[in-house]
Enzyme design. Structure first.
Site, short mmCIF file in Angstrom:
data_model
loop_
_atom_site.label_atom_id
_atom_site.label_comp_id
_atom_site.label_asym_id
_atom_site.label_seq_id
_atom_site.Cartn_x
_atom_site.Cartn_y
_atom_site.Cartn_z
N GLY A 67 65.30 63.16 67.08
CA GLY A 67 64.29 63.41 66.19
C GLY A 67 65.05 64.23 64.95
N ARG A 93 63.27 64.43 60.14
CA ARG A 93 62.70 65.29 59.36
C ARG A 93 62.68 66.58 60.04
NH1 ARG A 93 56.22 64.33 60.17
NH2 ARG A 93 55.88 65.28 62.06
N VAL A 114 62.59 58.89 72.97
CA VAL A 114 63.21 59.74 73.73
C VAL A 114 62.44 59.68 75.21
CG1 VAL A 114 64.48 61.20 72.26
CG2 VAL A 114 62.33 61.88 73.12
N ASN A 116 66.33 67.89 70.04
CA ASN A 116 65.38 68.31 69.30
C ASN A 116 63.92 67.58 69.13
OD1 ASN A 116 64.62 69.83 66.38
ND2 ASN A 116 64.59 67.51 66.14
N SER A 174 60.60 76.93 72.31
CA SER A 174 59.57 77.64 71.22
C SER A 174 59.43 79.05 71.75
CB SER A 174 58.46 76.58 71.19
OG SER A 174 57.52 77.60 70.45
N TYR A 180 51.13 72.91 75.20
CA TYR A 180 52.52 72.84 74.63
C TYR A 180 53.79 73.61 74.95
CZ TYR A 180 56.08 73.43 70.52
OH TYR A 180 57.11 73.54 69.79
N ALA A 239 53.68 74.96 78.01
CA ALA A 239 54.01 74.56 79.18
C ALA A 239 55.42 73.73 79.20
CB ALA A 239 52.81 73.89 80.09
N THR A 240 55.15 72.76 78.32
CA THR A 240 56.39 71.78 78.28
C THR A 240 57.68 72.54 77.85
OG1 THR A 240 56.10 71.14 75.84
CG2 THR A 240 54.82 69.80 77.45
N LYS A 241 57.52 73.56 77.03
CA LYS A 241 58.70 74.32 76.59
C LYS A 241 59.18 75.28 77.69
CE LYS A 241 59.04 72.34 72.35
NZ LYS A 241 60.31 71.38 72.11
N1 LIG Z 1 58.18 73.79 63.59
C1 LIG Z 1 58.09 74.93 64.24
O1 LIG Z 1 57.33 76.02 64.09
C2 LIG Z 1 58.53 74.91 65.79
C3 LIG Z 1 58.57 75.99 66.53
C4 LIG Z 1 58.93 76.14 67.76
C5 LIG Z 1 59.72 75.02 68.18
N2 LIG Z 1 59.78 73.93 67.48
C6 LIG Z 1 60.30 72.59 68.11
O2 LIG Z 1 61.27 72.05 67.33
C7 LIG Z 1 61.58 70.92 67.45
C8 LIG Z 1 61.45 70.31 65.83
O3 LIG Z 1 60.14 70.62 65.39
P1 LIG Z 1 59.83 70.16 63.94
O4 LIG Z 1 58.91 71.27 63.62
O5 LIG Z 1 60.93 69.88 63.11
O6 LIG Z 1 59.04 69.02 64.12
P2 LIG Z 1 58.54 67.52 63.14
O7 LIG Z 1 58.76 68.07 61.68
O8 LIG Z 1 57.16 67.05 63.76
O9 LIG Z 1 59.84 66.56 63.64
C9 LIG Z 1 59.73 66.10 64.71
C10 LIG Z 1 60.68 64.96 64.95
O10 LIG Z 1 61.16 64.46 66.41
C11 LIG Z 1 60.92 63.13 66.25
N3 LIG Z 1 60.27 62.49 67.38
C12 LIG Z 1 58.87 62.77 67.72
N4 LIG Z 1 58.68 62.19 68.93
C13 LIG Z 1 59.97 61.28 69.08
C14 LIG Z 1 60.22 60.37 70.40
N5 LIG Z 1 59.36 60.11 71.38
N6 LIG Z 1 61.54 60.04 70.37
C15 LIG Z 1 62.13 60.20 69.41
N7 LIG Z 1 62.10 61.04 68.13
C16 LIG Z 1 61.02 61.75 68.34
C17 LIG Z 1 60.33 62.76 64.99
O11 LIG Z 1 60.76 61.44 64.49
P3 LIG Z 1 59.60 60.31 64.23
O12 LIG Z 1 58.71 60.90 63.33
O13 LIG Z 1 60.37 59.20 63.80
O14 LIG Z 1 59.04 59.92 65.71
C18 LIG Z 1 60.67 63.90 63.94
O15 LIG Z 1 61.95 63.64 63.50
C19 LIG Z 1 60.68 70.25 68.27
O16 LIG Z 1 61.05 70.11 69.52
C20 LIG Z 1 59.47 71.48 68.23
O17 LIG Z 1 58.80 71.48 69.30
C21 LIG Z 1 59.20 73.95 66.29
#
Ligand SMILES: NC(=O)c1ccc[n+]([C@@H]2O[C@H](COP(=O)([O-])OP(=O)(O)OC[C@H]3O[C@@H](n4cnc5c(N)ncnc54)[C@H](OP(=O)(O)O)[C@@H]3O)[C@@H](O)[C@H]2O)c1
Length: 261
Positions: A15, A18, A67, A93, A145, A159, A161-163
């Site tokens: 991931g 972005r 993934v 990620n 998270s 969500y 639960a997954t984390k």
């Molecule tokens: N932002 C927050 O506040 C926050 C807080 C706590 C935890 N997190 C965790 O941090 C991580 C990144 O979050 P983010 O906010 O950066 O999310 P995001 O902006 O939505 O980016 C998610 C990334 O994951 C990729 N992705 C999604 N499904 C996928 C799959 N099946 N296979 C491969 N790639 C996949 C997307 O690529 P594509 O678009 O090409 O699918 C994208 O690059 C996540 O695990 C999220 O749960 C985020």
């Protein structure tokens, strides 16, 4: 920044097209790692970041895989090995956020989220681990998270639960892989400004969320992707060599969460 910190290291960031993943790619590449940038659908975004980093002299390439699908992950890991070498650093990620809680959820959407957030971590770690075991060195960093350790965000029970599953996998993988010189740790971001949290919300709603988070943060603000990436880089580096099976919250010090982890 130490441009040689990851010299000779090969990293795979799932991931990476972005948000937090992209910031991690930028950080690891800037510090000398050869980086594979995984994405599922956003090829344009992944290619943009690859081209920009290549123009800065970094060794990076984009690799498509869902993934959630084991065969795709296995093929991706083989391709990374062919293009860059054995993976030393795996950053799990990739993740999705589907809202839902006990009295209001969509079972199919939950199953999809589980396959990405949990099975994705399992598939990628299982595929990368044998190479690390052979080298007797490796770093696995999982993105969990703060939602997994309490009730911080309403509407995110499933969500969380997954984390929570990601966290026990972190501990169990650390247990299995520690004797081979591989550390496995998790980073728990708080509310971080990415598309994940802004999608489906108006600018006004986002502003309100940011202000609400800032009020609950000892440091008075929401997170930026770079705030998370720098901690991931620490856990991916030699500097964290005596840390494993740990959960690091990176949330600006949530006043409603001071006892987490
Ligand atoms: N932002 C927050 O506040 C926050 C807080 C706590 C935890 N997190 C965790 O941090 C991580 C990144 O979050 P983010 O906010 O950066 O999310 P995001 O902006 O939505 O980016 C998610 C990334 O994951 C990729 N992705 C999604 N499904 C996928 C799959 N099946 N296979 C491969 N790639 C996949 C997307 O690529 P594509 O678009 O090409 O699918 C994208 O690059 C996540 O695990 C999220 O749960 C985020």
């Amino acid at each position: 920044m130490d441009t040689e910190r990851f010299k000779g290291r090969v990293a795979l960031v799932t991931g990476g097209s972005r948000g937090i993943g992209r910031a991690v790619v930028e950080r690891l590449a800037a510090e000398g790692a050869a980086v594979a940038v995984n994405y599922r659908i956003r090829s344009g975004e992944a290619e943009d970041i690859v081209q920009r980093l290549q123009s800065e002299g970094c060794q990076v390439f984009a690799v498509q895989a869902d993934v959630a699908v084991r065969s795709e992950v296995d093929a991706m890991v083989r391709r990374v090995r062919d293009e860059l070498g054995t993976i030393d650093i795996l950053v799990n990620n990739a993740g999705v956020l589907v809202t839902g809680d006990l009295l209001n959820y969509d079972a199919e959407a939950f199953e999809h989220m589980w396959r990405v957030n949990v099975n994705g971590v399992l598939h990628a770690t299982a595929a990368a681990a044998p190479g690390m075991i052979e080298k007797k060195w490796g770093r696995v960093v999982n993105l969990s998270s703060i939602a997994a350790v309490g009730t911080a965000f309403s509407g995110t029970t499933l969500y969380a639960a997954t984390k929570g599953a990601v966290q026990i996998l972190t501990k169990r993988f650390a247990y299995e892989l520690g004797p081979s010189g591989i550390t496995v740790n998790a980073v728990l971001p708080g509310f971080t400004l990415t598309d994940m949290v802004s999608e489906g919300h108006t600018e006004e709603e986002m502003q309100q969320s940011i202000e609400a988070v800032a009020r609950k943060s000892l440091l008075g603000r929401a997170g930026e992707p770079g705030d998370i990436a720098s901690v991931v880089a620490f856990l991916a580096s030699e500097d964290s060599r005596f840390m494993t099976a740990q959960f690091l919250a990176v949330d600006g010090g949530r006043t409603d969460f001071l006892t987490h982890c």
